[in-house]
Design an enzyme around this catalytic site. Structure first.
Site, PDB file in Angstrom:
ATOM      1  N   CYS A  79      15.664  21.692  35.529  1.00  0.00           N
ATOM      2  CA  CYS A  79      17.201  21.180  35.933  1.00  0.00           C
ATOM      3  C   CYS A  79      17.380  22.502  37.044  1.00  0.00           C
ATOM      4  O   CYS A  79      17.484  23.632  37.116  1.00  0.00           O
ATOM      5  CB  CYS A  79      17.639  21.508  34.720  1.00  0.00           C
ATOM      6  SG  CYS A  79      16.677  20.159  33.541  1.00  0.00           S
ATOM      7  N   LEU A  81      21.205  24.154  38.760  1.00  0.00           N
ATOM      8  CA  LEU A  81      22.493  23.730  39.138  1.00  0.00           C
ATOM      9  C   LEU A  81      22.406  24.717  40.079  1.00  0.00           C
ATOM     10  O   LEU A  81      22.501  25.666  40.737  1.00  0.00           O
ATOM     11  CB  LEU A  81      23.049  23.810  37.514  1.00  0.00           C
ATOM     12  CG  LEU A  81      22.746  23.888  36.682  1.00  0.00           C
ATOM     13  CD1 LEU A  81      22.982  24.478  35.076  1.00  0.00           C
ATOM     14  CD2 LEU A  81      23.143  22.010  36.563  1.00  0.00           C
ATOM     15  N   SER A 106      13.670  23.283  31.644  1.00  0.00           N
ATOM     16  CA  SER A 106      13.570  24.587  33.099  1.00  0.00           C
ATOM     17  C   SER A 106      15.165  24.018  33.203  1.00  0.00           C
ATOM     18  O   SER A 106      15.091  23.631  33.938  1.00  0.00           O
ATOM     19  CB  SER A 106      12.578  25.314  33.807  1.00  0.00           C
ATOM     20  OG  SER A 106      11.182  25.605  33.198  1.00  0.00           O
ATOM     21  N   CYS A 107      15.746  25.348  33.895  1.00  0.00           N
ATOM     22  CA  CYS A 107      16.750  24.889  34.653  1.00  0.00           C
ATOM     23  C   CYS A 107      17.655  26.400  34.935  1.00  0.00           C
ATOM     24  O   CYS A 107      17.477  27.374  34.153  1.00  0.00           O
ATOM     25  CB  CYS A 107      18.401  24.454  32.627  1.00  0.00           C
ATOM     26  SG  CYS A 107      20.120  24.268  33.689  1.00  0.00           S
ATOM     27  N   VAL A 108      17.537  26.051  36.296  1.00  0.00           N
ATOM     28  CA  VAL A 108      17.944  27.568  36.536  1.00  0.00           C
ATOM     29  C   VAL A 108      19.193  27.629  38.332  1.00  0.00           C
ATOM     30  O   VAL A 108      19.935  25.688  37.946  1.00  0.00           O
ATOM     31  CB  VAL A 108      16.689  27.912  37.565  1.00  0.00           C
ATOM     32  CG1 VAL A 108      15.726  28.372  36.962  1.00  0.00           C
ATOM     33  CG2 VAL A 108      15.863  26.372  38.418  1.00  0.00           C
TER      34      VAL A 108
END
Length: 128
Positions: A79, A81, A106-108
């Site tokens: 993901c 952002l 994973s969210c970065v």
């Protein structure tokens, strides 16, 4: 390459570059990142992070369905952002699509996303 199949649906935005919406290979489905383009207009119509996340997840739903799978078969998401301050609001919408046994993730935060999007999500799912 044997066993590599391009996945495409008109119900999700067409690729805007030299890539496929998804590739099926060796019982896995790999989607390209989906941004909140409304496939009917070809534009980002949503303005809030919640609305944009809903559109992204709808787009992913259609790509996954074309590959014969649903969100419960997703094993990994990545993901992106544009603003990490949107994390909680993004998470609230995202969680609705993975109510049980959510995938690895994973969210970065990134410097920018195509077309000024606030969010982009890609997934890997099991087929079969």
């Amino acid at each position: 390459m044997a066993g590599k199949n391009v996945i495409h649906t008109e119900l999700a935005p067409a690729a805007v570059g030299p890539y496929s919406q998804a590739i099926s290979a060796n019982n896995f489905l790999f989607t390209s990142g989906q941004i909140p383009i409304n496939p009917a207009t070809g534009k980002i119509d949503a303005s809030t992070i919640e609305e944009q996340t809903e559109q992204v997840m709808r787009n992913l739903h259609h790509v996954l369905a074309q590959g014969g799978v649903a969100f419960d078969r997703v094993v990994k998401t990545t993901c992106f952002l544009a603003d990490m301050n949107d994390f909680a609001a993004f998470n609230a919408v995202y969680a609705k699509y993975f109510p049980e046994n959510p995938p690895a993730r994973s969210c970065v935060e990134v410097g920018a996303l195509p077309m000024g999007a606030k969010v982009e999500v890609e997934v890997i799912a099991l087929q079969g």
